[in-house]
Design a protein around this motif. Structure first.
Motif, mmCIF file in Angstrom:
data_model
loop_
_atom_site.group_PDB
_atom_site.id
_atom_site.type_symbol
_atom_site.label_atom_id
_atom_site.label_comp_id
_atom_site.label_asym_id
_atom_site.label_seq_id
_atom_site.Cartn_x
_atom_site.Cartn_y
_atom_site.Cartn_z
ATOM 1 N N ILE A 14 80.011 118.399 102.151
ATOM 2 C CA ILE A 14 78.704 118.515 101.504
ATOM 3 C C ILE A 14 78.815 119.443 100.299
ATOM 4 O O ILE A 14 79.324 120.554 100.404
ATOM 5 C CB ILE A 14 77.641 119.078 102.479
ATOM 6 N N THR A 15 78.341 118.967 99.150
ATOM 7 C CA THR A 15 78.313 119.766 97.928
ATOM 8 C C THR A 15 76.928 119.634 97.301
ATOM 9 O O THR A 15 76.118 118.812 97.714
ATOM 10 C CB THR A 15 79.382 119.296 96.916
ATOM 11 N N TYR A 16 76.688 120.443 96.308
ATOM 12 C CA TYR A 16 75.441 120.340 95.550
ATOM 13 C C TYR A 16 75.792 119.916 94.131
ATOM 14 O O TYR A 16 76.628 120.528 93.481
ATOM 15 C CB TYR A 16 74.685 121.672 95.534
ATOM 16 N N ASP A 17 75.147 118.853 93.665
ATOM 17 C CA ASP A 17 75.390 118.332 92.322
ATOM 18 C C ASP A 17 74.313 118.878 91.389
ATOM 19 O O ASP A 17 73.148 118.472 91.458
ATOM 20 C CB ASP A 17 75.359 116.803 92.349
ATOM 21 N N ASN A 18 74.690 119.819 90.531
ATOM 22 C CA ASN A 18 73.732 120.448 89.615
ATOM 23 C C ASN A 18 73.119 119.467 88.617
ATOM 24 O O ASN A 18 71.968 119.627 88.226
ATOM 25 C CB ASN A 18 74.401 121.590 88.846
ATOM 26 N N GLU A 19 73.893 118.485 88.190
ATOM 27 C CA GLU A 19 73.397 117.537 87.187
ATOM 28 C C GLU A 19 72.201 116.732 87.684
ATOM 29 O O GLU A 19 71.253 116.500 86.946
ATOM 30 C CB GLU A 19 74.519 116.581 86.753
ATOM 31 N N ILE A 20 72.267 116.291 88.921
ATOM 32 C CA ILE A 20 71.157 115.484 89.454
ATOM 33 C C ILE A 20 70.275 116.273 90.426
ATOM 34 O O ILE A 20 69.314 115.747 90.973
ATOM 35 C CB ILE A 20 71.672 114.196 90.132
ATOM 36 N N GLU A 21 70.644 117.546 90.639
ATOM 37 C CA GLU A 21 69.899 118.450 91.507
ATOM 38 C C GLU A 21 69.676 117.858 92.892
ATOM 39 O O GLU A 21 68.565 117.825 93.425
ATOM 40 C CB GLU A 21 68.573 118.858 90.860
ATOM 41 N N MET A 22 70.780 117.395 93.484
ATOM 42 C CA MET A 22 70.732 116.839 94.827
ATOM 43 C C MET A 22 71.980 117.262 95.600
ATOM 44 O O MET A 22 73.013 117.581 95.010
ATOM 45 C CB MET A 22 70.689 115.300 94.784
ATOM 46 N N PHE A 23 71.840 117.227 96.922
ATOM 47 C CA PHE A 23 72.997 117.421 97.779
ATOM 48 C C PHE A 23 73.759 116.105 97.851
ATOM 49 O O PHE A 23 73.157 115.029 97.846
ATOM 50 C CB PHE A 23 72.581 117.838 99.193
#
Length: 110
Positions: A14-23
């Motif tokens: 599990i990571t957090y994608d800053n570009e789309i602001e979603m996990f």
């Protein structure tokens, strides 16, 4: 550092994608790719279950083993100096280089 979520016996990073602001979750140890996205952890688990079920259904349909199998062989490149130190340690301890590496990996993963 990434987190691991266990969904129905399968593990996902599990990571957090800053570009789309979603996990984002991505299952590991599979013979193919299966990822999923959500805004919060509860939804992420739901989306993960859906993604996993779709993946398992496709594998069943195509007669594919869903889990990746590993040979147990790990090619490893190290410096000549470290190799020399491993040989010395192996002789000193009376065990194989392979056993020293296995012991070190186990210790690291605990």
């Amino acid at each position: 550092m990434n987190n691991i979520m266990n969904i129905d016996g399968f593990k996902a990073i599990i990571t957090y994608d800053n570009e789309i602001e979603m996990f984002r979750g991505e299952f590991i140890n599979l013979n193919g790719g299966a990822d999923f996205y959500a805004n919060d952890v509860k939804e992420l688990r739901k989306e993960g279950q859906k993604s996993l079920q779709t993946y398992l259904d496709v594998c069943k349909e195509k007669g594919i083993n869903p889990k990746k199998e590993y040979s147990g062989k790990l090619p490893l490149r190290i410096s000549p100096e470290l190799h020399s130190q491993l040989v010395e340690a192996s002789l000193r301890q009376g065990i194989s280089i392979n056993q020293i590496v296995q012991n070190s990996l186990k210790e690291t993963l605990i």
